[in-house]
Write a protein that holds these residues in place. Structure first.
Motif, PDB file in Angstrom:
ATOM      1  N   GLN A   1       0.755  -0.762   0.187  1.00 42.12           N
ATOM      2  CA  GLN A   1       0.094   0.367   0.142  1.00 42.12           C
ATOM      3  C   GLN A   1       0.709   1.072  -0.021  1.00 42.12           C
ATOM      4  O   GLN A   1       1.149   2.194   0.897  1.00 42.12           O
ATOM      5  CB  GLN A   1      -1.031  -0.166   0.829  1.00 42.12           C
ATOM      6  N   VAL A   2       1.569   1.531  -0.880  1.00 46.05           N
ATOM      7  CA  VAL A   2       2.548   3.069  -1.099  1.00 46.05           C
ATOM      8  C   VAL A   2       2.391   3.921  -1.102  1.00 46.05           C
ATOM      9  O   VAL A   2       2.805   4.306  -0.972  1.00 46.05           O
ATOM     10  CB  VAL A   2       3.292   2.535  -2.341  1.00 46.05           C
ATOM     11  N   ASP A   3       0.727   3.950  -1.319  1.00 47.89           N
ATOM     12  CA  ASP A   3       0.143   5.654  -1.323  1.00 47.89           C
ATOM     13  C   ASP A   3      -0.391   6.231   0.037  1.00 47.89           C
ATOM     14  O   ASP A   3      -0.901   6.709   0.601  1.00 47.89           O
ATOM     15  CB  ASP A   3      -1.389   5.513  -2.273  1.00 47.89           C
ATOM     16  N   GLU A   4      -0.504   5.038   1.093  1.00 41.73           N
ATOM     17  CA  GLU A   4      -0.690   4.978   2.363  1.00 41.73           C
ATOM     18  C   GLU A   4       0.363   6.060   3.168  1.00 41.73           C
ATOM     19  O   GLU A   4       1.648   6.358   2.957  1.00 41.73           O
ATOM     20  CB  GLU A   4      -0.763   4.027   3.276  1.00 41.73           C
ATOM     21  N   ASP A   5      -0.667   7.161   4.220  1.00 39.86           N
ATOM     22  CA  ASP A   5       0.659   8.248   5.188  1.00 39.86           C
ATOM     23  C   ASP A   5       0.740   7.438   6.042  1.00 39.86           C
ATOM     24  O   ASP A   5       1.829   8.340   7.166  1.00 39.86           O
ATOM     25  CB  ASP A   5      -0.331   9.276   5.308  1.00 39.86           C
ATOM     26  N   THR A   6       1.141   6.481   6.575  1.00 40.73           N
ATOM     27  CA  THR A   6       1.605   5.874   7.496  1.00 40.73           C
ATOM     28  C   THR A   6       2.729   4.552   7.082  1.00 40.73           C
ATOM     29  O   THR A   6       2.665   4.492   6.207  1.00 40.73           O
ATOM     30  CB  THR A   6       0.640   5.113   8.461  1.00 40.73           C
TER      31      THR A   6
ATOM     32  N   ARG B   1       7.146   6.801   6.108  1.00 42.84           N
ATOM     33  CA  ARG B   1       5.256   6.765   5.932  1.00 42.84           C
ATOM     34  C   ARG B   1       5.685   5.609   4.570  1.00 42.84           C
ATOM     35  O   ARG B   1       6.592   5.952   3.632  1.00 42.84           O
ATOM     36  CB  ARG B   1       5.164   8.442   5.400  1.00 42.84           C
ATOM     37  N   ARG B   2       4.698   5.054   4.275  1.00 36.82           N
ATOM     38  CA  ARG B   2       4.352   3.883   2.772  1.00 36.82           C
ATOM     39  C   ARG B   2       4.481   5.388   1.432  1.00 36.82           C
ATOM     40  O   ARG B   2       5.297   4.775   0.968  1.00 36.82           O
ATOM     41  CB  ARG B   2       3.838   3.179   2.497  1.00 36.82           C
ATOM     42  N   ASN B   3       4.253   6.354   1.933  1.00 37.52           N
ATOM     43  CA  ASN B   3       4.430   6.948   0.284  1.00 37.52           C
ATOM     44  C   ASN B   3       5.015   8.403   0.511  1.00 37.52           C
ATOM     45  O   ASN B   3       5.183   9.331  -0.348  1.00 37.52           O
ATOM     46  CB  ASN B   3       2.990   7.649   0.492  1.00 37.52           C
TER      47      ASN B   3
END
Length: 573
Positions: free
Chosen positions: A232-237, A461-463
């Motif tokens: 989930q590369v667009d997640e903010d965590t 973060r992932r993103n």
């Protein structure tokens, strides 16, 4: 610390349980168990080394009755001081129960799962599973320094392997002290072992159970959702971090607030085909693009993706050479022996004021100069060409998928890659995994030139697009050298800062942590809070629930060291 009526009576109980040879009270013999692998140091009334789970239970009962602090310890390889005393501001004497003699590993369900007893190690698990064509959750890295299976679970350790995530299970056998100060045994292994603690522990010690006694409850024996989370590369965590409440469950993440006797974990089939790709570039954004492409579009997740900056490559090559050679030539099973030898040399040298501290490191560093260059020619060529190195490991169908992607990608992007031979791949990975010890050695050898060293274990973060940090001038100006490495797919970075002389390390660390807070990062990511980091609210609440009297490993995460979680200066009820 209050005066206790008769500590000798407690020590006599220990001797009756485990014998004189395994009840250590001589300060010289106790000392190695009271000093962390990299951080933390204190004193203990005794170190006790039981041989069975039943003996652990008997020791715990004696300790609870005597109202002493208990620190459960296995290999003591943690990097943040999580399994040793720290300082002298405890309100009760400390007893360390070291479990390394209890190293049995039991296979169940045709080796698809294992039961690891309290002192079993990752290296031992690799050896046990190999004949069955399976492997443990973690391979190399922690296994090279003799880390324990239970220690990994208690600290949610690891996560370098992209397909598997951090160490986690919901199936364990443990003791805890309830709010009334009573010791209780909890069997959540999913195996019928009896009704009394003595019966349960004796049966597990002797593996006295049948296939019919093994249940398969709806509980996880690994983090089987992680492969979805990391994509989930667009997640903010961040994908994973130690304060993550999603992965705090009984033994998992307990950091010694429970006395864990055994854990049940999944194993994994050994891949039929493996390939290491060595990638170099001078543009950090190229790696960010590749990370996003691979995680979001590849059908097959990578095994791992280890980043190493050029400066850190050089440090590993020069100051990690001796560890590299021991593992490469003799095998990782010799590393615990090497560390034991180093501790003995340093303990003896400490008695002579004219000898330098860390004498063993200095001696081993000079000895390493006698050995020729140990790294492959193609890696050395990439060192000269590229500032950023990425070791990408793929398996099975992912090998062809990565080969096709990399071939096309580097037609239009800065950088290059080569496919490692088996030997090159082994050496590339090993050069990365000696990094932890290498940076410490580097600092020791340059101690007259530099100020303090700080190591920060941070989950971005992932993103996050700017994975390679750019520090503000007020921080940058106080740093002599920065050495970066990390698990790039999950954005967990291990960042080492060597400060200029005269810099206040504590103050600068707070500036750095505030900088990470502003970026939405979490810390620590995989080494746990130990005695070095503050436990955030989710973790503190978890600790207090597990250990309401604060008798197991008090002070962890910079929490209270006092009974019933009291505050210093206030009387305890």
């Amino acid at each position: 610390m209050p005066e206790y009526a008769n500590p000798n009576a407690l020590i006599d109980q220990f001797k009756n349980i485990v014998g004189n040879a395994y009840t250590l009270t001589d300060p010289a013999k106790v000392a190695p168990y009271c000093k962390g692998f990299r951080f933390g140091e204190g004193k203990a009334l005794a170190v006790v080394r039981p041989a069975t789970l039943l003996q652990v239970w008997q020791l715990l009962k004696a300790c609870v009755e005597a109202d002493v602090v208990v620190i459960m310890q296995a290999a003591n390889t943690g990097l943040t001081g999580g399994s040793t005393p720290n300082g002298e501001d405890y309100d009760r004497p400390i007893v360390i129960i070291n479990t390394m003699r209890i190293d049995q590993i039991q296979l169940i369900d045709n080796a698809r799962q294992i039961i690891g007893l309290a002192g079993s190690t990752l290296f031992g698990l690799e050896e046990t599973l190999a004949p069955y064509g399976r492997e443990p959750h973690s391979v190399i890295g922690s296994s090279c320094i003799g880390a324990s299976i239970v220690g990994g679970i208690c600290n949610n350790s690891g996560g370098a392997l992209v397909q598997r995530g951090p160490a986690y299970t919901e199936l364990s056998l443990f003791a805890q002290i309830n709010a009334d100060g009573e010791l209780e045994l909890v069997n959540h292994l999913g195996i019928e072992l009896g009704s009394t603690p003595e019966e349960i522990l004796s049966n597990l010690d002797k593996q006295n159970y049948t296939a019919q006694d093994i249940q398969f409850p709806n509980k996880r024996a690994s983090d089987d959702e992680y492969h979805e989370r990391v994509r989930q590369v667009d997640e903010d965590t961040p994908a994973r971090f130690n304060n993550d409440g999603r992965r705090l469950h009984e033994a998992s993440g307990c950091a010694g607030k429970l006395a864990v006797f055994a854990v049940r974990m999944d194993t994994y089939p050994i891949a039929q085909k493996e390939q290491v790709f060595y990638i170099g570039t001078n543009d950090a954004s190229v790696l960010a693009t590749m990370r996003r492409d691979i995680l979001s579009s590849f059908k097959n997740l990578p095994v791992s993706g280890e980043y190493l900056g050029r400066d850190y490559y050089d440090v590993c090559k020069k100051y990690g050479k001796d560890t590299f050679l021991v593992i490469d030539k003799l095998g990782s099973k010799y590393i615990p022996k090497l560390f034991a030898m180093k501790r003995s040399v340093d303990r003896i040298a400490g008695k002579f004021k004219f000898l330098p501290s860390k004498l063993s490191d200095i001696m081993m560093q000079y000895l390493s100069y006698l050995w020729p260059n140990h790294l492959p020619k193609r890696m050395e060529e990439y060192r000269d060409r590229f500032a950023h190195h990425w070791i990408l490991e793929m398996n099975n169908d992912g090998v062809d998928e990565a080969r096709a992607y990399l071939t096309e990608f580097f037609k239009n992007h800065n950088g290059d890659f080569f496919e490692c031979t088996k030997r090159e791949g082994e050496k590339a990975i090993l050069n990365r995994f000696v990094a932890g010890g290498a940076v410490g050695r580097y600092h020791i050898m340059k101690r007259k030139q530099f100020g303090p060293m700080m190591t920060i274990d941070v989950a971005l973060r992932r993103n996050e697009e700017q994975w390679l940090e750019v520090l503000p001038p007020e921080i940058e100006d106080k740093i002599e050298a920065k050495l970066y490495l990390g698990h790039l797919f999950c954005h967990v970075m291990h960042q080492n800062y060597i400060l200029k002389k005269g810099v206040d390390a504590k103050a600068l660390k707070q500036q750095l942590l505030a900088f990470f807070d502003a970026r939405g990062a979490e810390y620590p990511a995989e080494h746990n809070v130990g005695q070095e980091y503050f436990a955030k609210d989710a973790l503190k609440t978890f600790y207090r629930k597990l250990d309401p009297t604060n008798s197991f490993n008090p002070g962890i995460g910079k929490t209270s060291k006092l009974k019933y979680w009291g505050e210093a200066g206030k009387s305890q009820n």
